[in-house]
Design a protein around this motif. Structure first.
Motif, PDB file in Angstrom:
ATOM      1  N   GLU A 208       0.884  -1.143   0.097  1.00 22.91           N
ATOM      2  CA  GLU A 208      -0.044   0.222   0.103  1.00 22.91           C
ATOM      3  C   GLU A 208       0.985   1.215  -0.033  1.00 22.91           C
ATOM      4  N   GLN A 209       1.765   1.430   0.896  1.00 20.50           N
ATOM      5  CA  GLN A 209       2.810   2.385   0.998  1.00 20.50           C
ATOM      6  C   GLN A 209       3.503   2.520  -0.578  1.00 20.50           C
ATOM      7  N   VAL A 210       3.930   1.395  -1.102  1.00 16.55           N
ATOM      8  CA  VAL A 210       4.563   1.633  -2.485  1.00 16.55           C
ATOM      9  C   VAL A 210       3.591   2.233  -3.450  1.00 16.55           C
ATOM     10  N   ARG A 214       3.830   5.643  -5.582  1.00 16.17           N
ATOM     11  CA  ARG A 214       3.842   5.777  -7.049  1.00 16.17           C
ATOM     12  C   ARG A 214       2.724   6.796  -7.563  1.00 16.17           C
ATOM     13  N   LYS A 215       1.639   6.780  -6.828  1.00 15.12           N
ATOM     14  CA  LYS A 215       0.568   7.923  -7.431  1.00 15.12           C
ATOM     15  C   LYS A 215       0.990   9.223  -6.981  1.00 15.12           C
ATOM     16  N   GLY A 216       1.889   9.326  -6.166  1.00 17.60           N
ATOM     17  CA  GLY A 216       2.524  10.793  -5.849  1.00 17.60           C
ATOM     18  C   GLY A 216       1.858  11.392  -4.557  1.00 17.60           C
TER      19      GLY A 216
END
Ligand SMILES: Cc1cc2nc3c(=O)[nH]c(=O)nc-3n(C[C@H](O)[C@H](O)[C@H](O)COP(=O)(O)O)c2cc1C
Length: 216
Positions: A208-210, A214-216
């Motif tokens: 979830e953190q990754v 990625r979504k910024g």
């Protein structure tokens, strides 16, 4: 560059492997022969492979340096086969030179621990002693020895661990002062080693953190 290990002589494969798989922790193995004579030697083909049971593995080669091996076994391997046990002592920077002294190929029966000016201390669950000066010692019972060419992959079950008192931060919570152990690892070439003083902290991440990053 691509190196085809199926085409290269073993000396060259050895060179490439020890120059690229770094740093390697060092298992300073203490063993005894059937007459109770103590032997010590360092091995950098070493790591831990399981935690229940805790099993460590060491690649013990035949006599001879690097790729130029002979077919007879090192004393360490003969002793492990004879007694089915050994001790692995970790190497601190303070002990690096002594470890190196024990790595010279002495004739069978030479006490490398005395040669290096070190002393032994008894173990609790194996007859083999440990190197008293080492900050961590693993008492091991032979789990299995798997022949791999001229090497043997020695798997040992760790049945007890000694940690120097001053290297424990909190005994009740089993917090070890790992930086204080000041362990060294093996690098490339004839005589390169690494300290464990250049550290960085990177907490584990969840998927979830990754995704959020990625979504910024
Ligand atoms: C830092 C270091 C790492 C070593 N790693 C290995 C190893 O992984 N495997 C091996 O067979 N020999 C390794 N050696 C060489 C053995 O320590 C050396 O052959 C030793 O004399 C064997 O002793 P023994 O005949 O008493 O068992 C290493 C030596 C040094 C100094």
């Amino acid at each position: 560059m691509l190196f085809d290990f199926e085409a290269l002589p073993k000396k060259d494969r050895y060179k490439l492997v020890v120059s690229t798989i770094v740093p390697r922790p060092i298992a300073w193995m203490v063993t005894q022969d059937a007459e109770g004579r103590t032997n010590a030697a360092p091995f950098s083909f070493f790591n831990v492979f399981s935690n229940d049971p805790v099993v460590v593995g060491i690649g013990v080669g035949a006599r001879g340096m690097g790729g130029e091996e002979r077919s007879d076994m090192k004393d360490t391997m003969d002793n492990i086969r004879a007694l089915g046990e050994f001790t692995v002592c970790m190497v601190s920077e303070e002990l690096a030179e002594a470890m190196n002294v024990t790595g010279a190929e002495y004739p069978t029966g030479v006490d490398e621990i005395a040669m290096a000016g070190l002393t032994t201390a008894p173990c609790a669950k194996v007859r083999t002693p440990r190197i008293a000066e080492s900050p961590v010692a693993l008492e091991c019972k032979l789990w299995q020895a798997i022949p791999i060419g001229t090497h043997n992959l020695v798997l040992g079950e760790v049945v007890a661990v000694h940690v120097q008192d001053e290297c424990m931060l909190d005994v009740n919570r089993l917090y070890v002062d790992t930086p204080k152990l000041n362990l060294v690892g093996r690098l490339h070439g004839g005589g390169w080693y690494a300290r464990t003083t250049d550290r960085f902290d990177m907490p584990r991440v969840t998927p979830e953190q990754v995704e959020a990053r990625r979504k910024g």
